[in-house]
Design a protein around this motif. Structure first.
Motif, short mmCIF file in Angstrom:
data_model
loop_
_atom_site.label_atom_id
_atom_site.label_comp_id
_atom_site.label_asym_id
_atom_site.label_seq_id
_atom_site.Cartn_x
_atom_site.Cartn_y
_atom_site.Cartn_z
N HIS A 114 -7.43 -19.82 -2.67
CA HIS A 114 -6.05 -20.21 -2.34
C HIS A 114 -5.14 -19.67 -3.44
CE1 HIS A 114 -7.79 -23.14 0.46
NE2 HIS A 114 -8.61 -23.47 -0.54
N ASP A 116 -0.76 -19.50 -4.65
CA ASP A 116 0.65 -19.78 -4.46
C ASP A 116 1.38 -19.17 -5.64
OD1 ASP A 116 2.79 -20.93 -2.97
OD2 ASP A 116 1.54 -22.68 -2.56
N LEU A 163 -4.35 -25.60 -0.65
CA LEU A 163 -4.52 -25.39 -2.09
C LEU A 163 -4.56 -26.74 -2.80
CD1 LEU A 163 -2.74 -22.84 -4.34
CD2 LEU A 163 -2.39 -25.24 -4.80
#
Length: 183
Positions: A114, A116, A163
């Protein structure tokens, strides 16, 4: 203690200098810092204006901005060149949050489960000298040694929920900070 201090002292054992250099974007890249930490069962990532990693190895449910515990570094450990670059008001600071699979020993920055990203900016008032935690902010608040970026485009509450779920299951996390100066 930084890797350089550990190597100079010889007290901290052997460090994987090659892995550290790879994490930082290469040995000649003083404008990248990587912090490795772990998720925790109390990670909720619901704070609307900040995200945080801490060197503490515990977290209470009240820590709604904290996304990683047991961080291996704090802002005080960052290179002086990195800290100085962050003090430029026109610097862009990208914070990439890479998360591995729960149960894994570490996360591969090149292929995380994951990911971001928060993009913010630097500020002349950033000191980056805290020895315990680091905070990215959506505001312009700089009056503490923990702030690593201001005017971020997102915060913990905006992170992908898969996430966050992996972090709540204890997955490893790496925070890659990359500063680009707008000369």
């Amino acid at each position: 203690m930084s890797d350089a201090e550990a190597d100079a002292d010889g007290d901290e054992g052997t460090t994987d200098v090659d892995a550290t250099a790879r994490d930082a974007g290469g040995p000649e890249d003083p404008l990248v810092e990587v912090v490795r930490a772990s998720g925790h069962e109390h990670v909720s990532a619901t704070h609307p204006s900040t995200f945080e990693l801490t060197t503490d190895d515990w977290l209470t449910p009240a820590g709604d901005c904290i996304v990683g515990v047991a961080a291996d570094r704090a802002p005080r450990d960052f290179s002086s060149a990195f800290r100085e670059a962050c003090r430029n008001a026109t610097a862009t600071i990208a914070a990439t949050i890479a998360v591995g699979e729960p149960g894994a020993a570490s996360v591969d920055l090149a292929d995380p489960a994951h990911v971001d990203e928060v993009v913010g900016r630097g500020d002349p008032d950033l000191t980056l000298l805290d020895d315990r935690s680091m905070v990215g902010r959506t505001s312009g608040y700089t009056d503490d040694e923990r702030t690593i970026l201001v005017d971020g485009d997102s915060a913990a509450a905006d992170f992908d929920r898969d996430l966050v779920s992996a972090l709540a299951d204890g997955a490893p996390v790496a925070l890659r900070l990359d500063v680009a100066r707008d000369e």
